[in-house]
Design a protein around this motif. Structure first.
Motif, PDB file in Angstrom:
ATOM      1  N   VAL A 138       2.795   4.547  -1.345  1.00  0.00           N
ATOM      2  CA  VAL A 138       2.938   3.602  -2.596  1.00  0.00           C
ATOM      3  C   VAL A 138       1.939   2.680  -2.387  1.00  0.00           C
ATOM      4  O   VAL A 138       1.420   2.185  -1.233  1.00  0.00           O
ATOM      5  N   LEU A 139       0.933   2.397  -3.580  1.00  0.00           N
ATOM      6  CA  LEU A 139       0.058   1.305  -3.125  1.00  0.00           C
ATOM      7  C   LEU A 139       0.506  -0.002  -2.857  1.00  0.00           C
ATOM      8  O   LEU A 139       1.338  -0.407  -3.195  1.00  0.00           O
ATOM      9  N   LEU A 140      -0.340  -0.438  -1.939  1.00  0.00           N
ATOM     10  CA  LEU A 140      -0.163  -1.896  -1.288  1.00  0.00           C
ATOM     11  C   LEU A 140      -1.284  -2.603  -1.756  1.00  0.00           C
ATOM     12  O   LEU A 140      -2.408  -2.387  -1.689  1.00  0.00           O
ATOM     13  N   HIS A 141      -1.019  -3.830  -2.563  1.00  0.00           N
ATOM     14  CA  HIS A 141      -1.869  -4.795  -3.077  1.00  0.00           C
ATOM     15  C   HIS A 141      -1.854  -6.054  -2.528  1.00  0.00           C
ATOM     16  O   HIS A 141      -0.613  -6.491  -2.321  1.00  0.00           O
ATOM     17  N   GLN A 142      -2.826  -6.514  -1.761  1.00  0.00           N
ATOM     18  CA  GLN A 142      -2.676  -8.031  -1.327  1.00  0.00           C
ATOM     19  C   GLN A 142      -3.405  -8.914  -2.224  1.00  0.00           C
ATOM     20  O   GLN A 142      -4.476  -8.992  -2.641  1.00  0.00           O
ATOM     21  N   SER A 143      -2.206  -9.916  -2.642  1.00  0.00           N
ATOM     22  CA  SER A 143      -2.323 -10.976  -3.536  1.00  0.00           C
ATOM     23  C   SER A 143      -1.413 -12.153  -3.049  1.00  0.00           C
ATOM     24  O   SER A 143      -0.449 -12.141  -3.598  1.00  0.00           O
ATOM     25  N   PRO A 144      -1.855 -12.959  -2.236  1.00  0.00           N
ATOM     26  CA  PRO A 144      -0.853 -14.012  -1.756  1.00  0.00           C
ATOM     27  C   PRO A 144      -0.296 -14.835  -2.951  1.00  0.00           C
ATOM     28  O   PRO A 144       0.896 -15.312  -2.754  1.00  0.00           O
ATOM     29  N   GLU A 145      -1.074 -15.259  -3.886  1.00  0.00           N
ATOM     30  CA  GLU A 145      -0.745 -15.995  -4.777  1.00  0.00           C
ATOM     31  C   GLU A 145       0.165 -15.218  -5.859  1.00  0.00           C
ATOM     32  O   GLU A 145       1.410 -15.842  -6.212  1.00  0.00           O
ATOM     33  N   LEU A 146      -0.189 -13.979  -6.103  1.00  0.00           N
ATOM     34  CA  LEU A 146       1.059 -13.237  -6.887  1.00  0.00           C
ATOM     35  C   LEU A 146       2.424 -12.883  -5.899  1.00  0.00           C
ATOM     36  O   LEU A 146       3.372 -13.209  -6.383  1.00  0.00           O
ATOM     37  N   VAL A 147       2.171 -12.669  -4.749  1.00  0.00           N
ATOM     38  CA  VAL A 147       3.343 -12.693  -3.860  1.00  0.00           C
ATOM     39  C   VAL A 147       4.329 -13.911  -3.945  1.00  0.00           C
ATOM     40  O   VAL A 147       5.567 -13.759  -4.013  1.00  0.00           O
TER      41      VAL A 147
END
Length: 82
Positions: free
Chosen positions: A38-47
């Motif tokens: 599964v793709l991991l996407h890093q976006s602290p603001e979105l998380v």
């Protein structure tokens, strides 16, 4: 502290939150994602925004564009794997 939110998208409704957590739970969520390609996407603001939602809750309309861009990117990557 590390945070993670997992989303499920079945193409019939808005994506929903299927898992969320911080610290060790976040690490476990990311490990399960990696183990299942599964793709991991890093976006602290979105998380941060997604982590305020309850499990099973659909993402709000205000996040549609951000999440749609990630989903489109994931499909692009999947389509180009050999």
């Amino acid at each position: 502290m590390q945070k993670a939110v997992a989303l499920k998208y079945d193409y019939t409704a808005a994506p929903t939150v299927t898992a969320k957590g911080s610290g060790l739970l976040a690490e476990k969520i990311m490990a399960v994602a990696k183990d299942n390609d599964v793709l991991l996407h890093q976006s602290p603001e979105l998380v941060e925004m997604l982590s305020t939602l309850e499990l099973g809750e659909e993402i709000p309309e205000s996040l549609y564009l951000a999440v749609a861009e990630i989903i489109a990117f994931a499909h692009q990557i999947k389509d180009h794997q050999w």
